[in-house]
Design a protein around this motif. Structure first.
Motif, PDB file in Angstrom:
ATOM      1  N   GLY A  21      47.124  29.426  43.880  1.00 20.63           N
ATOM      2  CA  GLY A  21      46.375  29.742  42.673  1.00 20.63           C
ATOM      3  C   GLY A  21      46.198  28.491  41.845  1.00 20.63           C
ATOM      4  O   GLY A  21      45.880  27.434  42.370  1.00 20.63           O
ATOM      5  N   PHE A  45      40.873  32.133  36.372  1.00 19.42           N
ATOM      6  CA  PHE A  45      41.035  33.583  36.309  1.00 19.42           C
ATOM      7  C   PHE A  45      39.730  34.266  36.665  1.00 19.42           C
ATOM      8  O   PHE A  45      38.658  33.871  36.209  1.00 19.42           O
ATOM      9  N   CYS A  47      38.215  38.504  37.762  1.00 19.77           N
ATOM     10  CA  CYS A  47      38.564  39.907  37.901  1.00 19.77           C
ATOM     11  C   CYS A  47      37.304  40.701  38.204  1.00 19.77           C
ATOM     12  O   CYS A  47      36.278  40.511  37.551  1.00 19.77           O
ATOM     13  N   ARG A  70      50.847  41.896  46.509  1.00 13.71           N
ATOM     14  CA  ARG A  70      49.595  41.170  46.296  1.00 13.71           C
ATOM     15  C   ARG A  70      48.540  42.166  45.843  1.00 13.71           C
ATOM     16  O   ARG A  70      48.644  43.364  46.097  1.00 13.71           O
ATOM     17  N   THR A  75      42.829  37.779  39.967  1.00 13.62           N
ATOM     18  CA  THR A  75      43.730  36.635  40.016  1.00 13.62           C
ATOM     19  C   THR A  75      44.704  36.793  38.848  1.00 13.62           C
ATOM     20  O   THR A  75      44.459  36.312  37.751  1.00 13.62           O
ATOM     21  N   THR A  77      47.362  36.645  36.038  1.00 11.84           N
ATOM     22  CA  THR A  77      47.692  35.448  35.261  1.00 11.84           C
ATOM     23  C   THR A  77      48.832  35.729  34.294  1.00 11.84           C
ATOM     24  O   THR A  77      48.869  36.785  33.665  1.00 11.84           O
ATOM     25  N   ILE A 117      48.161  31.171  37.459  1.00 10.91           N
ATOM     26  CA  ILE A 117      47.162  32.119  37.926  1.00 10.91           C
ATOM     27  C   ILE A 117      47.431  32.308  39.410  1.00 10.91           C
ATOM     28  O   ILE A 117      47.291  31.368  40.189  1.00 10.91           O
ATOM     29  N   GLY A 119      46.367  33.304  42.884  1.00 11.00           N
ATOM     30  CA  GLY A 119      45.102  33.504  43.573  1.00 11.00           C
ATOM     31  C   GLY A 119      44.992  34.929  44.085  1.00 11.00           C
ATOM     32  O   GLY A 119      45.994  35.618  44.282  1.00 11.00           O
ATOM     33  N   GLU A 120      43.759  35.362  44.313  1.00  6.75           N
ATOM     34  CA  GLU A 120      43.552  36.718  44.823  1.00  6.75           C
ATOM     35  C   GLU A 120      44.274  36.879  46.156  1.00  6.75           C
ATOM     36  O   GLU A 120      44.204  36.016  47.025  1.00  6.75           O
TER      37      GLU A 120
END
Length: 182
Positions: A21, A45, A47, A70, A75, A77, A117, A119-120
């Motif tokens: 991230g 960030f 969403c 996960r 992402t 934060t 942050i 990461g996805e």
């Protein structure tokens, strides 16, 4: 018998944390916007849903965990509201339905005055870990949909569709963070 993996805690620098991230840190580059009394730099960030901005308090706990999760579509934060460091444990995204290998987990010391942050689809421990017993208040930015699913699950609802959870205790394993001294 429980297999315990000891995770050394490395420094969270922008380069070291990049596979997982982004570190929210004082920027080195010029701001993208300059107002009368403010300068602005973008963060990573993102969403897919309405954003939930939440006040979150992490309490001190033994630096041991077995669960990682996960999220899809956000992402997640965390930004500390006090000038104190905290530790995060993460693993890179894997193919859907596959858990990270225990050896792939990493731990990072997020410096005071910084945030992270994820990461996805980056795997992360459910908690942030503290170096001292005083609780740490953070602002969390997340997906309102993901948060609602997790809260419903906590109240006895069904499994969330946008979060995957792995409990390594089911495989007889856990992780211990080698925290630096205060």
């Amino acid at each position: 018998m429980v297999a315990e993996f000891v995770l050394p805690v490395g420094d969270a620098t922008p380069a070291a944390f990049a596979p997982f991230g982004a570190l929210i840190a004082p920027p080195a580059e010029a701001p993208t916007y300059r107002g009368i009394q403010a300068s602005t730099w973008p963060t990573g960030f993102s969403c897919a849903d309405p954003v939930a901005v939440m006040y979150t308090r992490f309490g001190w706990q033994e630096p041991v965990f077995s669960k990682v999760e996960r999220h899809r579509g956000v992402t997640q934060t965390f930004v500390a509201l006090a000038p104190r460091a905290f530790v995060v444990a993460v693993a890179a995204p894997t193919t859907s339905g596959l858990a990270p290998m225990p050896e792939s987990l990493r731990a990072f010391l997020v410096p005071a005055g910084h945030g992270v942050i994820f990461g996805e689809e980056v795997w992360h421990a459910l908690d942030r870990f503290l170096l001292e017993p005083e609780p740490l208040d953070c602002v969390m930015l997340t997906s309102a949909v993901v948060q609602a699913e997790l809260e419903a699950q906590y109240r006895g609802g069904g499994a969330p569709s946008r979060t995957e959870l792995v409990d390594f205790a089911d495989q007889g394993a856990r992780f211990r963070l080698a925290l630096p001294p205060c």
